[in-house]
Design a protein around this motif. Structure first.
Motif, PDB file in Angstrom:
ATOM      1  N   LYS A 228       5.525  -4.335  -4.742  1.00  0.00           N
ATOM      2  CA  LYS A 228       6.879  -4.646  -4.290  1.00  0.00           C
ATOM      3  C   LYS A 228       7.895  -3.983  -5.213  1.00  0.00           C
ATOM      4  O   LYS A 228       7.713  -3.923  -6.426  1.00  0.00           O
ATOM      5  N   SER A 229       8.967  -3.466  -4.622  1.00  0.00           N
ATOM      6  CA  SER A 229      10.101  -2.959  -5.392  1.00  0.00           C
ATOM      7  C   SER A 229      11.300  -2.918  -4.460  1.00  0.00           C
ATOM      8  O   SER A 229      11.145  -2.772  -3.250  1.00  0.00           O
ATOM      9  N   VAL A 230      12.482  -3.053  -5.015  1.00  0.00           N
ATOM     10  CA  VAL A 230      13.691  -2.894  -4.201  1.00  0.00           C
ATOM     11  C   VAL A 230      14.345  -1.545  -4.492  1.00  0.00           C
ATOM     12  O   VAL A 230      15.426  -1.256  -3.980  1.00  0.00           O
ATOM     13  N   HIS A 231      13.685  -0.719  -5.298  1.00  0.00           N
ATOM     14  CA  HIS A 231      14.216   0.600  -5.665  1.00  0.00           C
ATOM     15  C   HIS A 231      13.412   1.679  -4.945  1.00  0.00           C
ATOM     16  O   HIS A 231      12.197   1.790  -5.123  1.00  0.00           O
ATOM     17  N   LYS A 232      14.104   2.515  -4.171  1.00  0.00           N
ATOM     18  CA  LYS A 232      13.395   3.479  -3.341  1.00  0.00           C
ATOM     19  C   LYS A 232      12.606   4.479  -4.169  1.00  0.00           C
ATOM     20  O   LYS A 232      11.506   4.894  -3.771  1.00  0.00           O
ATOM     21  N   ASN A 233      13.132   4.884  -5.313  1.00  0.00           N
ATOM     22  CA  ASN A 233      12.383   5.841  -6.128  1.00  0.00           C
ATOM     23  C   ASN A 233      11.054   5.264  -6.604  1.00  0.00           C
ATOM     24  O   ASN A 233      10.042   5.966  -6.681  1.00  0.00           O
ATOM     25  N   ARG A 234      11.046   3.962  -6.916  1.00  0.00           N
ATOM     26  CA  ARG A 234       9.794   3.320  -7.312  1.00  0.00           C
ATOM     27  C   ARG A 234       8.860   3.166  -6.104  1.00  0.00           C
ATOM     28  O   ARG A 234       7.644   3.314  -6.241  1.00  0.00           O
ATOM     29  N   MET A 235       9.418   2.848  -4.936  1.00  0.00           N
ATOM     30  CA  MET A 235       8.593   2.779  -3.723  1.00  0.00           C
ATOM     31  C   MET A 235       7.878   4.107  -3.493  1.00  0.00           C
ATOM     32  O   MET A 235       6.677   4.150  -3.180  1.00  0.00           O
ATOM     33  N   GLU A 236       8.627   5.196  -3.628  1.00  0.00           N
ATOM     34  CA  GLU A 236       8.054   6.525  -3.396  1.00  0.00           C
ATOM     35  C   GLU A 236       6.993   6.842  -4.439  1.00  0.00           C
ATOM     36  O   GLU A 236       5.950   7.427  -4.113  1.00  0.00           O
ATOM     37  N   GLU A 237       7.244   6.448  -5.684  1.00  0.00           N
ATOM     38  CA  GLU A 237       6.251   6.662  -6.735  1.00  0.00           C
ATOM     39  C   GLU A 237       4.980   5.880  -6.436  1.00  0.00           C
ATOM     40  O   GLU A 237       3.868   6.411  -6.556  1.00  0.00           O
ATOM     41  N   ASN A 238       5.124   4.630  -6.030  1.00  0.00           N
ATOM     42  CA  ASN A 238       3.959   3.799  -5.713  1.00  0.00           C
ATOM     43  C   ASN A 238       3.157   4.365  -4.546  1.00  0.00           C
ATOM     44  O   ASN A 238       1.939   4.170  -4.463  1.00  0.00           O
ATOM     45  N   PHE A 239       3.852   5.032  -3.633  1.00  0.00           N
ATOM     46  CA  PHE A 239       3.177   5.570  -2.450  1.00  0.00           C
ATOM     47  C   PHE A 239       2.446   6.875  -2.754  1.00  0.00           C
ATOM     48  O   PHE A 239       1.567   7.290  -1.997  1.00  0.00           O
ATOM     49  N   ASP A 240       2.790   7.497  -3.862  1.00  0.00           N
ATOM     50  CA  ASP A 240       2.233   8.805  -4.210  1.00  0.00           C
ATOM     51  C   ASP A 240       0.927   8.638  -4.998  1.00  0.00           C
ATOM     52  O   ASP A 240       0.818   9.030  -6.161  1.00  0.00           O
ATOM     53  N   VAL A 241      -0.071   8.064  -4.341  1.00  0.00           N
ATOM     54  CA  VAL A 241      -1.348   7.781  -5.014  1.00  0.00           C
ATOM     55  C   VAL A 241      -2.554   8.288  -4.225  1.00  0.00           C
ATOM     56  O   VAL A 241      -3.694   7.920  -4.541  1.00  0.00           O
ATOM     57  N   PHE A 242      -2.306   9.157  -3.266  1.00  0.00           N
ATOM     58  CA  PHE A 242      -3.398   9.614  -2.412  1.00  0.00           C
ATOM     59  C   PHE A 242      -3.915  11.001  -2.796  1.00  0.00           C
ATOM     60  O   PHE A 242      -4.832  11.514  -2.157  1.00  0.00           O
ATOM     61  N   ASN A 243      -3.321  11.584  -3.836  1.00  0.00           N
ATOM     62  CA  ASN A 243      -3.664  12.963  -4.189  1.00  0.00           C
ATOM     63  C   ASN A 243      -4.412  13.079  -5.517  1.00  0.00           C
ATOM     64  O   ASN A 243      -4.432  14.144  -6.130  1.00  0.00           O
ATOM     65  N   PHE A 244      -4.995  11.985  -5.976  1.00  0.00           N
ATOM     66  CA  PHE A 244      -5.832  12.048  -7.168  1.00  0.00           C
ATOM     67  C   PHE A 244      -6.876  10.935  -7.102  1.00  0.00           C
ATOM     68  O   PHE A 244      -6.754  10.000  -6.311  1.00  0.00           O
ATOM     69  N   GLU A 245      -7.903  11.040  -7.935  1.00  0.00           N
ATOM     70  CA  GLU A 245      -8.966  10.046  -7.955  1.00  0.00           C
ATOM     71  C   GLU A 245      -9.403   9.808  -9.394  1.00  0.00           C
ATOM     72  O   GLU A 245      -9.633  10.754 -10.155  1.00  0.00           O
ATOM     73  N   LEU A 246      -9.494   8.555  -9.780  1.00  0.00           N
ATOM     74  CA  LEU A 246      -9.927   8.202 -11.121  1.00  0.00           C
ATOM     75  C   LEU A 246     -11.425   8.447 -11.279  1.00  0.00           C
ATOM     76  O   LEU A 246     -12.197   8.213 -10.344  1.00  0.00           O
ATOM     77  N   SER A 247     -11.822   8.887 -12.451  1.00  0.00           N
ATOM     78  CA  SER A 247     -13.238   9.102 -12.719  1.00  0.00           C
ATOM     79  C   SER A 247     -13.935   7.767 -12.978  1.00  0.00           C
ATOM     80  O   SER A 247     -13.283   6.737 -13.210  1.00  0.00           O
ATOM     81  N   ASP A 248     -15.262   7.793 -12.955  1.00  0.00           N
ATOM     82  CA  ASP A 248     -16.026   6.585 -13.284  1.00  0.00           C
ATOM     83  C   ASP A 248     -15.683   6.110 -14.689  1.00  0.00           C
ATOM     84  O   ASP A 248     -15.585   4.897 -14.944  1.00  0.00           O
ATOM     85  N   GLU A 249     -15.489   7.047 -15.600  1.00  0.00           N
ATOM     86  CA  GLU A 249     -15.117   6.691 -16.972  1.00  0.00           C
ATOM     87  C   GLU A 249     -13.768   5.990 -17.017  1.00  0.00           C
ATOM     88  O   GLU A 249     -13.582   4.997 -17.735  1.00  0.00           O
TER      89      GLU A 249
END
Length: 287
Positions: A228-249
């Motif tokens: 949740k956020s009421v700030h659009k820049n933070r909303m956009e940042e939160n949504f930008d998570v589909f272009n990377f993947e964390l390693s098992d480590e």
């Protein structure tokens, strides 16, 4: 956008937008409009948030086709009985201005849970809701509901964040084919989560902020998440998570951050239950 399939075949966006603690209707409406404009299609509200009307107004103004949106609301404990739940569902539909709700949850495991669930089952079979689930249920409470009722919950929305990872609860939910959905994924910033050096070091490898690392960590565990956020820049940042993947480590490193304690309150402490839910539960005694 990535989707998950619920146990009744309904597909749900894995990343959504929550509106808890946004009671101002104008602010909430604008926040939902900004979220939809940023790409979110899952919007999570509740009767207890007192902003279903604002969510409904934003849906109408968004210009996005209804079938592209996935709307969740929840029944509060003051309506946790069969007759009250039937009225509560209709109230949510009316406030949202919708013909159907995509996902409807029992907000807390208190009151006449079985009676309320029967009302949700009827709404589900009538097409008023596409899926039904629960929130804040421990595994034994969930098991009791599954053994007692006809329609298996599709979701259990519980607190999950790096400080309270709920590994065993998640394992037990997933074993029952019940999807876990995380509320408070950022623990409302507690223990300086956005400045945590371990998360920051992981984020630096991918050019991502701590919050994005947290969301990715949850999603890679198969969890639905509603920041949740009421700030659009933070909303956009939160949504930008589909272009990377964390390693098992990376995943193992984050697992070591678990404090194994709720960052809010114990849902099983009798004094806490009375303090937070007592007045609402007393309403169930009223005719």
């Amino acid at each position: 956008m990535k989707f998950v399939e619920l146990n009744n075949g309904v597909k749900m966006p894995q990343l959504g937008f929550g509106v808890f603690q946004v009671p101002d209707l104008k602010e909430c409406e604008q926040a939902v409009l900004d979220a939809i404009d940023s790409g979110y299609r899952l919007i999570d509200t509740a009767a207890a948030y007192h902003n279903e009307e604002a969510v409904g107004a934003a849906i109408k103004k968004s210009g996005v086709a209804r079938e592209e949106l996935f709307i969740t609301s929840k029944l509060w404990v003051s309506d946790a009985s069969y007759e009250r739940a039937k009225k509560g569902i209709e109230t949510s539909l009316n406030k949202l201005g919708l013909d159907y709700i995509d996902l409807y949850l029992l907000h807390q495991p208190y009151g006449d849970v079985i009676g309320a669930w029967k009302a949700l089952e009827e709404a589900y079979h009538a097409g008023k809701v596409r899926a039904i689930g629960v929130s804040n249920f421990y595994a034994d409470q969930l098991k009791n509901l599954i053994l007692t009722c006809d329609v298996r919950p599709v979701i259990n929305q519980i607190e999950v964040n790096p400080w309270y990872q709920q590994k065993q609860e998640i394992k037990l939910n997933q074993a029952e084919d019940v999807r876990v959905e995380a509320w408070a994924p950022f623990a409302e910033g507690k223990h300086n989560i956005f400045q945590n050096e371990v998360l920051a070091e992981i984020g630096q490898k991918y050019g991502k902020a701590n919050g994005q690392v947290i969301l990715r960590w949850l999603m890679q565990r198969g969890i639905v998440v509603i920041p949740k956020s009421v700030h659009k820049n933070r909303m956009e940042e939160n949504f930008d998570v589909f272009n990377f993947e964390l390693s098992d480590e990376d995943m193992q490193t984050i697992a070591k951050l678990d404090k194994n304690e709720s960052q809010f309150f114990d849902h099983r402490d009798p004094e806490t239950i009375e303090q937070i839910f007592g007045s609402s539960l007393s309403q169930l005694k009223q005719k």
